[in-house]
Design a protein around this motif. Structure first.
Motif, short mmCIF file in Angstrom:
data_model
loop_
_atom_site.label_atom_id
_atom_site.label_comp_id
_atom_site.label_asym_id
_atom_site.label_seq_id
_atom_site.Cartn_x
_atom_site.Cartn_y
_atom_site.Cartn_z
N TRP A 169 -6.84 11.71 -3.68
CA TRP A 169 -6.66 10.42 -3.03
C TRP A 169 -5.18 10.08 -2.87
N ALA A 170 -4.41 10.24 -3.95
CA ALA A 170 -3.00 9.85 -3.92
C ALA A 170 -2.22 10.68 -2.90
N LEU A 171 -2.48 11.97 -2.85
CA LEU A 171 -1.74 12.83 -1.92
C LEU A 171 -2.18 12.62 -0.48
N ALA A 206 0.83 -1.20 0.00
CA ALA A 206 0.00 0.00 0.00
C ALA A 206 0.86 1.25 0.00
N ASP A 207 1.98 1.24 0.78
CA ASP A 207 2.89 2.40 0.79
C ASP A 207 3.52 2.60 -0.58
N THR A 208 3.92 1.51 -1.22
CA THR A 208 4.52 1.61 -2.55
C THR A 208 3.52 2.14 -3.55
N TRP A 209 2.29 1.65 -3.48
CA TRP A 209 1.23 2.12 -4.37
C TRP A 209 0.98 3.61 -4.16
N ALA A 210 0.90 4.04 -2.88
CA ALA A 210 0.63 5.45 -2.59
C ALA A 210 1.79 6.33 -3.04
N ALA A 211 3.03 5.87 -2.83
CA ALA A 211 4.19 6.66 -3.27
C ALA A 211 4.20 6.78 -4.79
N GLY A 212 3.91 5.69 -5.48
CA GLY A 212 3.81 5.76 -6.94
C GLY A 212 2.66 6.63 -7.37
N GLY A 213 1.57 6.58 -6.60
CA GLY A 213 0.42 7.44 -6.87
C GLY A 213 0.76 8.91 -6.69
N THR A 214 1.63 9.20 -5.71
CA THR A 214 2.03 10.59 -5.49
C THR A 214 2.86 11.10 -6.66
N LEU A 215 3.76 10.29 -7.16
CA LEU A 215 4.54 10.68 -8.35
C LEU A 215 3.60 10.91 -9.53
N PHE A 216 2.68 9.96 -9.73
CA PHE A 216 1.71 10.10 -10.80
C PHE A 216 0.85 11.35 -10.59
#
Length: 150
Positions: A133-135, A19-29
């Motif tokens: 959501w991502a941030l 979930a942390d990896t997904w959120a971090a990738g989501g933040t970059l996106f």
């Protein structure tokens, strides 16, 4: 005098969950998408300011402004969104907080301009909601207390 202190055990590195990896990738996106949406808002604004007849209204709408007014709103909002995207991509806390706020404002602005650009407005609103959501869910910079460690 020597102190009797036992050597402390090294702290194990923090493992990141999926979930942390997904959120971090989501933040970059989210940062990249804010950059793109900001640039496109700037173009939308310039087009609306320069030529009122480029956009046509799809019907009567409660929230109507002159297209030049909408052009200035989107131009200014786009510039601020691009600056905020830079902050998000640099990993700053102000960028994250401003990103959530501006994504919410961008959603509202595009909702109000639905009659002029319905498909673009729906797309921009969807991307802005994903950005929020991502941030909001990126906990990679959080400590044990749940507060951002900066």
């Amino acid at each position: 005098m020597s102190q009797n202190t036992a050597p402390s055990a090294p702290t194990p590195p923090r493992t990141s969950s999926a979930a942390d990896t997904w959120a971090a990738g989501g933040t970059l996106f989210a940062g990249v998408m804010m950059l793109v949406i900001g640039i496109l808002d700037i173009i939308w604004g310039i087009t609306a300011i320069a030529e009122d007849d480029v956009y046509t209204r799809v019907g009567d709408y409660t929230f109507k402004f002159d297209l030049t007014t909408w052009g200035w709103i989107h131009l200014i909002l786009g510039i601020v969104v691009v600056v905020t995207a830079y902050g998000i991509l640099k990993g700053t806390e102000w960028g994250r907080a401003a990103g959530i706020t501006l994504a919410a404002l961008n959603t509202i602005a595009h909702f109000l301009t639905l009659p002029y650009q319905p498909w673009w407005s729906l797309f921009a609103m969807a991307v802005s909601i994903f950005v929020i959501w991502a941030l909001a869910t990126d906990h990679t910079r959080m400590g044990n207390t749940g507060r951002a460690t900066g």
